[in-house]
Design an enzyme around this catalytic site. Structure first.
Site, PDB file in Angstrom:
ATOM      1  N   LYS A 160       5.918 128.665  59.834  1.00 46.93           N
ATOM      2  CA  LYS A 160       5.091 128.705  58.773  1.00 46.93           C
ATOM      3  C   LYS A 160       5.714 128.751  57.380  1.00 46.93           C
ATOM      4  O   LYS A 160       5.541 128.056  56.287  1.00 46.93           O
ATOM      5  CB  LYS A 160       4.125 129.848  58.928  1.00 46.93           C
ATOM      6  CG  LYS A 160       3.462 130.155  57.497  1.00 46.93           C
ATOM      7  CD  LYS A 160       2.357 131.261  57.819  1.00 46.93           C
ATOM      8  CE  LYS A 160       2.499 132.537  57.363  1.00 46.93           C
ATOM      9  NZ  LYS A 160       2.685 132.726  55.922  1.00 46.93           N
ATOM     10  N   ASN A 161       6.533 129.970  57.196  1.00 45.13           N
ATOM     11  CA  ASN A 161       7.213 129.971  55.721  1.00 45.13           C
ATOM     12  C   ASN A 161       8.410 129.145  55.413  1.00 45.13           C
ATOM     13  O   ASN A 161       8.666 129.233  54.647  1.00 45.13           O
ATOM     14  CB  ASN A 161       7.948 131.426  55.864  1.00 45.13           C
ATOM     15  CG  ASN A 161       6.640 132.618  55.993  1.00 45.13           C
ATOM     16  OD1 ASN A 161       5.459 132.418  55.738  1.00 45.13           O
ATOM     17  ND2 ASN A 161       6.980 133.811  56.083  1.00 45.13           N
TER      18      ASN A 161
ATOM     19  N   ARG B  33      -1.399 132.755  48.514  1.00 43.70           N
ATOM     20  CA  ARG B  33      -0.498 132.795  47.147  1.00 43.70           C
ATOM     21  C   ARG B  33       0.833 132.179  47.064  1.00 43.70           C
ATOM     22  O   ARG B  33       1.412 131.905  46.329  1.00 43.70           O
ATOM     23  CB  ARG B  33      -0.421 134.505  46.983  1.00 43.70           C
ATOM     24  CG  ARG B  33       0.980 135.033  47.714  1.00 43.70           C
ATOM     25  CD  ARG B  33       1.011 136.392  47.624  1.00 43.70           C
ATOM     26  NE  ARG B  33       1.985 136.772  46.292  1.00 43.70           N
ATOM     27  CZ  ARG B  33       3.236 136.540  46.035  1.00 43.70           C
ATOM     28  NH1 ARG B  33       3.805 136.034  47.279  1.00 43.70           N
ATOM     29  NH2 ARG B  33       3.742 136.735  45.026  1.00 43.70           N
TER      30      ARG B  33
ATOM     31  N   CYS C 226      -2.669 137.808  50.505  1.00 40.12           N
ATOM     32  CA  CYS C 226      -2.793 138.839  51.619  1.00 40.12           C
ATOM     33  C   CYS C 226      -2.919 140.260  50.948  1.00 40.12           C
ATOM     34  O   CYS C 226      -2.404 140.453  49.727  1.00 40.12           O
ATOM     35  CB  CYS C 226      -1.300 138.998  52.444  1.00 40.12           C
ATOM     36  SG  CYS C 226      -1.237 137.771  53.678  1.00 40.12           S
TER      37      CYS C 226
ATOM     38  N   ARG D  55       1.891 142.004  44.850  1.00 44.13           N
ATOM     39  CA  ARG D  55       3.178 141.049  44.942  1.00 44.13           C
ATOM     40  C   ARG D  55       3.232 140.169  43.685  1.00 44.13           C
ATOM     41  O   ARG D  55       2.324 139.432  43.489  1.00 44.13           O
ATOM     42  CB  ARG D  55       2.819 140.300  46.119  1.00 44.13           C
ATOM     43  CG  ARG D  55       2.393 140.970  47.409  1.00 44.13           C
ATOM     44  CD  ARG D  55       1.962 139.890  48.593  1.00 44.13           C
ATOM     45  NE  ARG D  55       3.189 139.460  49.350  1.00 44.13           N
ATOM     46  CZ  ARG D  55       2.679 138.598  50.277  1.00 44.13           C
ATOM     47  NH1 ARG D  55       1.682 137.977  50.396  1.00 44.13           N
ATOM     48  NH2 ARG D  55       3.962 138.193  50.908  1.00 44.13           N
TER      49      ARG D  55
ATOM     50  N   ASP E 196       7.505 141.259  58.566  1.00 43.15           N
ATOM     51  CA  ASP E 196       6.429 140.462  59.052  1.00 43.15           C
ATOM     52  C   ASP E 196       6.174 140.976  60.593  1.00 43.15           C
ATOM     53  O   ASP E 196       5.362 140.204  61.278  1.00 43.15           O
ATOM     54  CB  ASP E 196       6.615 138.846  58.786  1.00 43.15           C
ATOM     55  CG  ASP E 196       6.275 138.582  57.643  1.00 43.15           C
ATOM     56  OD1 ASP E 196       5.675 139.293  56.779  1.00 43.15           O
ATOM     57  OD2 ASP E 196       6.480 137.347  57.008  1.00 43.15           O
TER      58      ASP E 196
ATOM     59  N   ARG F  13      -4.502 131.734  59.895  1.00 41.75           N
ATOM     60  CA  ARG F  13      -3.403 131.480  58.836  1.00 41.75           C
ATOM     61  C   ARG F  13      -2.334 131.235  59.219  1.00 41.75           C
ATOM     62  O   ARG F  13      -1.412 130.583  58.748  1.00 41.75           O
ATOM     63  CB  ARG F  13      -3.707 132.454  57.850  1.00 41.75           C
ATOM     64  CG  ARG F  13      -4.760 132.548  56.528  1.00 41.75           C
ATOM     65  CD  ARG F  13      -4.785 133.285  55.533  1.00 41.75           C
ATOM     66  NE  ARG F  13      -3.390 132.983  54.943  1.00 41.75           N
ATOM     67  CZ  ARG F  13      -2.820 133.785  53.795  1.00 41.75           C
ATOM     68  NH1 ARG F  13      -3.576 134.969  53.400  1.00 41.75           N
ATOM     69  NH2 ARG F  13      -1.787 133.631  53.335  1.00 41.75           N
TER      70      ARG F  13
HETATM   71  C1  UD1 Z   1       7.649 135.807  52.101  1.00 43.79           C
HETATM   72  C2  UD1 Z   1       6.978 135.404  53.241  1.00 43.79           C
HETATM   73  C3  UD1 Z   1       6.399 136.599  53.859  1.00 43.79           C
HETATM   74  C4  UD1 Z   1       7.420 137.861  53.946  1.00 43.79           C
HETATM   75  C5  UD1 Z   1       8.163 137.951  52.648  1.00 43.79           C
HETATM   76  C6  UD1 Z   1       9.411 138.919  52.949  1.00 43.79           C
HETATM   77  C7  UD1 Z   1       6.325 133.200  52.945  1.00 43.79           C
HETATM   78  C8  UD1 Z   1       4.988 132.232  52.510  1.00 43.79           C
HETATM   79  N1  UD1 Z   1       5.935 134.559  52.831  1.00 43.79           N
HETATM   80  O1  UD1 Z   1       6.901 136.180  50.869  1.00 43.79           O
HETATM   81  O2  UD1 Z   1       5.631 136.275  54.873  1.00 43.79           O
HETATM   82  O3  UD1 Z   1       6.630 138.910  54.144  1.00 43.79           O
HETATM   83  O4  UD1 Z   1       8.732 136.561  52.238  1.00 43.79           O
HETATM   84  O5  UD1 Z   1      10.041 138.614  53.872  1.00 43.79           O
HETATM   85  O6  UD1 Z   1       7.471 132.753  52.960  1.00 43.79           O
HETATM   86  N2  UD1 Z   1       8.569 140.778  44.202  1.00 43.79           N
HETATM   87  C9  UD1 Z   1       8.591 140.971  42.991  1.00 43.79           C
HETATM   88  N3  UD1 Z   1       8.537 140.222  42.083  1.00 43.79           N
HETATM   89  C10 UD1 Z   1       8.475 138.824  42.468  1.00 43.79           C
HETATM   90  C11 UD1 Z   1       8.620 138.285  43.962  1.00 43.79           C
HETATM   91  C12 UD1 Z   1       8.685 139.357  44.669  1.00 43.79           C
HETATM   92  O7  UD1 Z   1       8.319 142.379  42.641  1.00 43.79           O
HETATM   93  O8  UD1 Z   1       8.797 138.034  41.227  1.00 43.79           O
HETATM   94  C13 UD1 Z   1       8.153 141.904  45.471  1.00 43.79           C
HETATM   95  C14 UD1 Z   1       7.107 141.560  46.252  1.00 43.79           C
HETATM   96  O9  UD1 Z   1       6.000 142.324  45.474  1.00 43.79           O
HETATM   97  C15 UD1 Z   1       7.425 142.203  47.505  1.00 43.79           C
HETATM   98  C16 UD1 Z   1       9.043 142.013  47.613  1.00 43.79           C
HETATM   99  O10 UD1 Z   1       9.483 141.604  46.094  1.00 43.79           O
HETATM  100  O11 UD1 Z   1       7.414 143.828  47.320  1.00 43.79           O
HETATM  101  C17 UD1 Z   1       9.421 140.747  48.617  1.00 43.79           C
HETATM  102  O12 UD1 Z   1       8.716 139.740  48.188  1.00 43.79           O
HETATM  103  P1  UD1 Z   1       9.177 138.230  48.497  1.00 43.79           P
HETATM  104  O13 UD1 Z   1      10.465 138.104  49.115  1.00 43.79           O
HETATM  105  O14 UD1 Z   1       9.102 137.476  47.145  1.00 43.79           O
HETATM  106  O15 UD1 Z   1       8.062 137.649  49.338  1.00 43.79           O
HETATM  107  P2  UD1 Z   1       7.264 136.235  49.382  1.00 43.79           P
HETATM  108  O16 UD1 Z   1       8.026 135.061  48.922  1.00 43.79           O
HETATM  109  O17 UD1 Z   1       6.086 136.579  48.691  1.00 43.79           O
END
Ligand code: UD1
Length: 425
Positions: free
Chosen positions: A22-23, A92, A116, A121, A304, A396
């Protein structure tokens, strides 16, 4: 809302094919926006999130067609710049179109994400990185308005190796003027998959899969043909389900090298793990043993798989400690597990799991994609028949989860809602 009815106590055995990730699929779909013409992406799972991303692309003017699990994205007339709230609130990850839109049109209008319920996030790292490449942002009526006369290469230090920020910046940097360096980049296999597709489209990228990614801006980009890598989280979910039922399951097409630490932990819990050319065989003979684990960015233990692992350890011999370092509030589903007789206490980002002999069935809810999978795993090992509601979360992320579990011997079926579904907006 549909409910999943699971009667515990059946041992899972046989083999299950692990679908495309998915990701990864979501990001490859967004990357298709960078090319003019038809990109073909194979092994795309038919899950709600991918259907939502297809709608996002269509809303932007792309033509999207499915042929079984192959997706064709024709971007010839993709001139839109807006991703509406109605789609972003469902997923998102829609924010991932920001980089490609800025590069292709110099403008983007993306609703602020919901998604979610697993903690705040933010997208500050995405925005700060794009700003240092020349983009400007403002907020109006719940929308992020982005513009960039041109994007230029920059050295970007991420405070945290965010997966989404790394991907957004990667997709903007491939067409920026000059060289971009992303330091403290995320190293997830899905990022390597995205980089490989971008390279096939004509991008110059060095270091994807390491903490420093160097991108030499260029373009224009041609369409690609790419097969999505196997979903390591889906593989891990089925592996844990096998262990929870003392089962014996071959995870066909799963890639052990993407699951190193996770598989080592399963072995610590007492599982036999046999990687082969076909996939990974998981066999469990006895009640799992307690263990401690800590979630971290890749190659650490994946956040995850944390909820599913807690569901397994809830029935383990001894006391385990889990530490969640990636998302705040990712223990909210623990109350649901405790309703099934688990003995789990949380304190901040730690959970203490006192293993009980057997969980007992109860009506429970799927609170997010992975928490939903955790409830199914708990139910598979529990005494009695569990009803799981809020299945839209499971849908999802997992394609025909119940059908594939049933094929492995689980007693599970979906009970359709007696009432018309409320509009999901
Ligand atoms: C992706 C995955 C999700 C997985 C996560 C971590 C997808 C669609 N989703 O989510 O399933 O759980 O990686 O492996 O690929 N953060 C900030 N600022 C930012 C971005 C992130 O503070 O600009 C924080 C978030 O709040 C969170 C952490 O960083 O606590 C991890 O987020 P991130 O690695 O960005 O995960 P996603 O890309 O949203």
């Amino acid at each position: 809302m549909d409910r999943l009815i699971v009667t515990g106590g059946r041992r899972l055995s046989g083999s299950v094919r692990i679908n495309g990730a998915k990701n990864s699929a979501l990001k490859l779909m967004a990357a298709a926006l960078l090319a003019e013409g038809e990109t073909r992406i194979e092994n795309v799972p038919r899950i709600m999130d991918c259907l939502t991303m297809a709608e996002v692309l269509e809303h932007l003017g792309a033509k999207v067609t499915w042929d079984d699990s192959t997706l064709a994205v024709d971007t010839t007339s993709a001139l839109g710049i807006e991703t509406p709230y109605e789609l972003v609130r469902r997923m998102r990850a829609s924010i991932i179109v920001l980089g490609p839109l800025l590069l292709r049109h110099g403008r983007a209008r993306v609703a602020m994400p919901g998604g979610c319920n697993i903690g705040s996030r933010q997208i500050d790292l995405h925005l700060r990185g794009l700003e240092s490449m020349g983009a400007e942002f403002s907020y109006e009526h719940g929308y992020l308005e982005a513009s960039a006369r041109s994007l230029s290469g920059a050295v970007i230090y991420l405070d945290y190796p965010s997966v989404g920020a790394t991907e957004n910046l990667l997709m903007a940097a491939v067409g920026a003027t000059g060289t971009t360096v992303i330091e403290n980049a995320a190293r997830e296999p899905e990022i390597q998959d995205l980089a490989a597709m971008l390279v096939e489209m004509g991008a110059k990228i060095d270091g994807a899969g390491t903490t420093t990614i160097e991108i030499e801006g260029g373009g224009p980009f041609g369409p690609a043909r790419r097969r999505v890598i196997a979903d390591r989280i889906e593989a891990g979910t089925f592996a844990i389900a096998a262990c929870a039922t003392r089962g014996d399951v071959l995870l066909r097409d799963a890639r052990a090298e993407h699951l190193d630490l996770f598989l080592a932990k399963l072995a610590d819990a007492g599982a036999e793990v046999h990687p082969s050319a076909e996939g990974v065989q998981i066999t469990m003979h006895s009640r799992p043993l307690a263990l401690d684990f800590v979630t971290l960015p890749y190659p650490g233990f994946p956040t995850d798989l944390q909820p599913q692992m807690l569901a397994l350890l809830a029935g383990a011999k001894g006391t385990s400690i889990a530490t969640e370092n990636v998302f705040e509030s990712r223990f909210m589903f623990v109350d649901e597990l405790n309703r099934m007789g688990a003995d789990i206490r949380t304190e901040g980002h730690h959970a203490v799991i006192r293993g009980v002999e057997r969980l007992s069935a109860a009506p429970v809810r799927a609170l997010d994609i992975r928490a939903g999978a955790a409830m199914v795993i708990a139910a598979l090992g529990a005494d009695g028949t569990t009803e799981i509601s809020d299945l839209h979360f499971l849908d999802r992320g997992y394609e025909d989860f119940e059908g594939r579990l049933a094929a492995l011997g689980a007693e599970v079926h979906r009970e359709p809602s007696m009432w018309p579904e409320a509009s999901s907006g």
